[in-house]
Design a protein around this motif. Sequence first.
Motif, PDB file in Angstrom:
ATOM      1  N   THR A   1       0.854  -1.176   0.000  1.00 37.88           N
ATOM      2  CA  THR A   1       0.000   0.000   0.000  1.00 37.88           C
ATOM      3  C   THR A   1       0.893   1.229   0.000  1.00 37.88           C
ATOM      4  OG1 THR A   1      -1.731  -1.164   1.207  1.00 37.88           O
ATOM      5  CG2 THR A   1      -1.828   1.243   1.209  1.00 37.88           C
ATOM      6  N   ILE A   2       0.728   2.047  -1.026  1.00 36.03           N
ATOM      7  CA  ILE A   2       1.485   3.292  -1.132  1.00 36.03           C
ATOM      8  C   ILE A   2       0.604   4.403  -0.600  1.00 36.03           C
ATOM      9  CG2 ILE A   2       2.565   4.926  -2.711  1.00 36.03           C
ATOM     10  CD1 ILE A   2       3.122   2.519  -4.574  1.00 36.03           C
ATOM     11  N   THR A   3       1.110   5.136   0.388  1.00 40.33           N
ATOM     12  CA  THR A   3       0.397   6.274   0.950  1.00 40.33           C
ATOM     13  C   THR A   3       1.061   7.534   0.414  1.00 40.33           C
ATOM     14  OG1 THR A   3      -0.063   5.007   2.952  1.00 40.33           O
ATOM     15  CG2 THR A   3      -0.368   7.404   3.080  1.00 40.33           C
ATOM     16  N   PHE A   4       0.244   8.444  -0.101  1.00 38.21           N
ATOM     17  CA  PHE A   4       0.748   9.694  -0.658  1.00 38.21           C
ATOM     18  C   PHE A   4       0.648  10.811   0.372  1.00 38.21           C
ATOM     19  CE2 PHE A   4      -0.680   7.120  -4.251  1.00 38.21           C
ATOM     20  CZ  PHE A   4       0.462   7.124  -5.037  1.00 38.21           C
ATOM     21  N   HIS A   5       1.341  11.899   0.129  1.00 36.93           N
ATOM     22  CA  HIS A   5       1.360  13.032   1.056  1.00 36.93           C
ATOM     23  C   HIS A   5      -0.032  13.608   1.293  1.00 36.93           C
ATOM     24  CE1 HIS A   5       5.662  13.208   1.610  1.00 36.93           C
ATOM     25  NE2 HIS A   5       5.842  13.124   0.304  1.00 36.93           N
ATOM     26  N   ASP A   6      -0.931  13.491   0.326  1.00 37.67           N
ATOM     27  CA  ASP A   6      -2.281  14.029   0.491  1.00 37.67           C
ATOM     28  C   ASP A   6      -3.207  13.079   1.258  1.00 37.67           C
ATOM     29  OD1 ASP A   6      -3.002  12.039  -1.325  1.00 37.67           O
ATOM     30  OD2 ASP A   6      -3.274  13.423  -2.996  1.00 37.67           O
ATOM     31  N   GLY A   7      -2.679  11.919   1.705  1.00 38.14           N
ATOM     32  CA  GLY A   7      -3.454  10.975   2.489  1.00 38.14           C
ATOM     33  C   GLY A   7      -4.113   9.877   1.674  1.00 38.14           C
ATOM     34  N   SER A   8      -4.143  10.002   0.361  1.00 40.13           N
ATOM     35  CA  SER A   8      -4.741   8.956  -0.459  1.00 40.13           C
ATOM     36  C   SER A   8      -3.803   7.756  -0.534  1.00 40.13           C
ATOM     37  CB  SER A   8      -5.088   9.473  -1.857  1.00 40.13           C
ATOM     38  OG  SER A   8      -3.930   9.896  -2.525  1.00 40.13           O
ATOM     39  N   LYS A   9      -4.378   6.606  -0.895  1.00 45.00           N
ATOM     40  CA  LYS A   9      -3.605   5.363  -0.926  1.00 45.00           C
ATOM     41  C   LYS A   9      -3.829   4.626  -2.232  1.00 45.00           C
ATOM     42  CE  LYS A   9      -3.696   4.848   4.021  1.00 45.00           C
ATOM     43  NZ  LYS A   9      -3.810   3.978   5.157  1.00 45.00           N
ATOM     44  N   LEU A  10      -2.846   3.821  -2.591  1.00 43.14           N
ATOM     45  CA  LEU A  10      -2.914   2.995  -3.792  1.00 43.14           C
ATOM     46  C   LEU A  10      -2.366   1.621  -3.441  1.00 43.14           C
ATOM     47  CD1 LEU A  10      -3.347   2.867  -6.919  1.00 43.14           C
ATOM     48  CD2 LEU A  10      -0.950   3.549  -7.135  1.00 43.14           C
ATOM     49  N   ASN A  11      -3.148   0.584  -3.733  1.00 41.89           N
ATOM     50  CA  ASN A  11      -2.699  -0.789  -3.498  1.00 41.89           C
ATOM     51  C   ASN A  11      -2.088  -1.339  -4.772  1.00 41.89           C
ATOM     52  OD1 ASN A  11      -3.595  -1.008  -0.787  1.00 41.89           O
ATOM     53  ND2 ASN A  11      -5.683  -1.227  -1.529  1.00 41.89           N
ATOM     54  N   CYS A  12      -0.951  -1.995  -4.637  1.00 39.57           N
ATOM     55  CA  CYS A  12      -0.233  -2.532  -5.793  1.00 39.57           C
ATOM     56  C   CYS A  12       0.199  -3.968  -5.523  1.00 39.57           C
ATOM     57  CB  CYS A  12       1.017  -1.711  -6.087  1.00 39.57           C
ATOM     58  SG  CYS A  12       0.704  -0.013  -6.551  1.00 39.57           S
ATOM     59  N   GLU A  13       0.286  -4.737  -6.595  1.00 43.70           N
ATOM     60  CA  GLU A  13       0.842  -6.081  -6.522  1.00 43.70           C
ATOM     61  C   GLU A  13       2.362  -5.983  -6.666  1.00 43.70           C
ATOM     62  OE1 GLU A  13      -1.143  -7.883  -9.810  1.00 43.70           O
ATOM     63  OE2 GLU A  13      -2.934  -8.328  -8.624  1.00 43.70           O
ATOM     64  N   HIS A  14       3.031  -7.088  -6.495  1.00 45.89           N
ATOM     65  CA  HIS A  14       4.487  -7.189  -6.670  1.00 45.89           C
ATOM     66  C   HIS A  14       5.259  -6.263  -5.716  1.00 45.89           C
ATOM     67  CE1 HIS A  14       3.355  -9.437 -10.205  1.00 45.89           C
ATOM     68  NE2 HIS A  14       2.702  -8.391 -10.657  1.00 45.89           N
ATOM     69  N   PRO A  15       5.067  -6.429  -4.411  1.00 46.95           N
ATOM     70  CA  PRO A  15       5.721  -5.530  -3.456  1.00 46.95           C
ATOM     71  C   PRO A  15       7.244  -5.567  -3.495  1.00 46.95           C
ATOM     72  CG  PRO A  15       4.758  -7.415  -2.336  1.00 46.95           C
ATOM     73  CD  PRO A  15       4.281  -7.468  -3.753  1.00 46.95           C
ATOM     74  N   LYS A  16       7.835  -6.722  -3.767  1.00 43.34           N
ATOM     75  CA  LYS A  16       9.304  -6.799  -3.801  1.00 43.34           C
ATOM     76  C   LYS A  16       9.868  -5.987  -4.959  1.00 43.34           C
ATOM     77  CE  LYS A  16       9.652 -11.122  -1.338  1.00 43.34           C
ATOM     78  NZ  LYS A  16       9.997 -12.524  -1.357  1.00 43.34           N
TER      79      LYS A  16
END
Length: 139
Positions: free
Chosen positions: A103-118
């Motif tokens: 889960t990537i959290t951005f400075h504005d508080g929004s989030k994005l879930n992504c596959e392939h974390p490594k």
Amino acid sequence: MNYLYYEYKSSTVCTVKEDEKLYYKSLSTQNYLNEKCLLNGSTLKGRQEAFVYQMKVKKYIPVVVSISRKEIYFPNKSKKAHDCIWINYANIKDVTYFESTCTITFHDGSKLNCEHPKRIQQTLKQIFRYLNKNTGNQF
């Protein structure tokens, strides 16, 4: 902007920040990123070749639009994938890694879930090293 993606139905690039989406007519994501690179003094191809030369990567090559603003976009999937998202490194606040996602959290508080974390973790480390090497700053 936090990230961007291409909408094939409308032939537009959609840029996303918080709840705001802006659309730009473009033939592809690559054309859009090339225009951003040209506005900052070089071509997309030149920027990616410089990154490859310094970081010795072969796939999932980030696009360095501006080193001073840390505006670097990296793909979450293959560039050829129809649902590839290009994430803006400069707007990342934090990344939480799980076994099969992150889960990537951005400075504005929004989030994005992504596959392939490594792979995403490795890409972020490469971008960090690239910035450190080319600015001499410790981040």
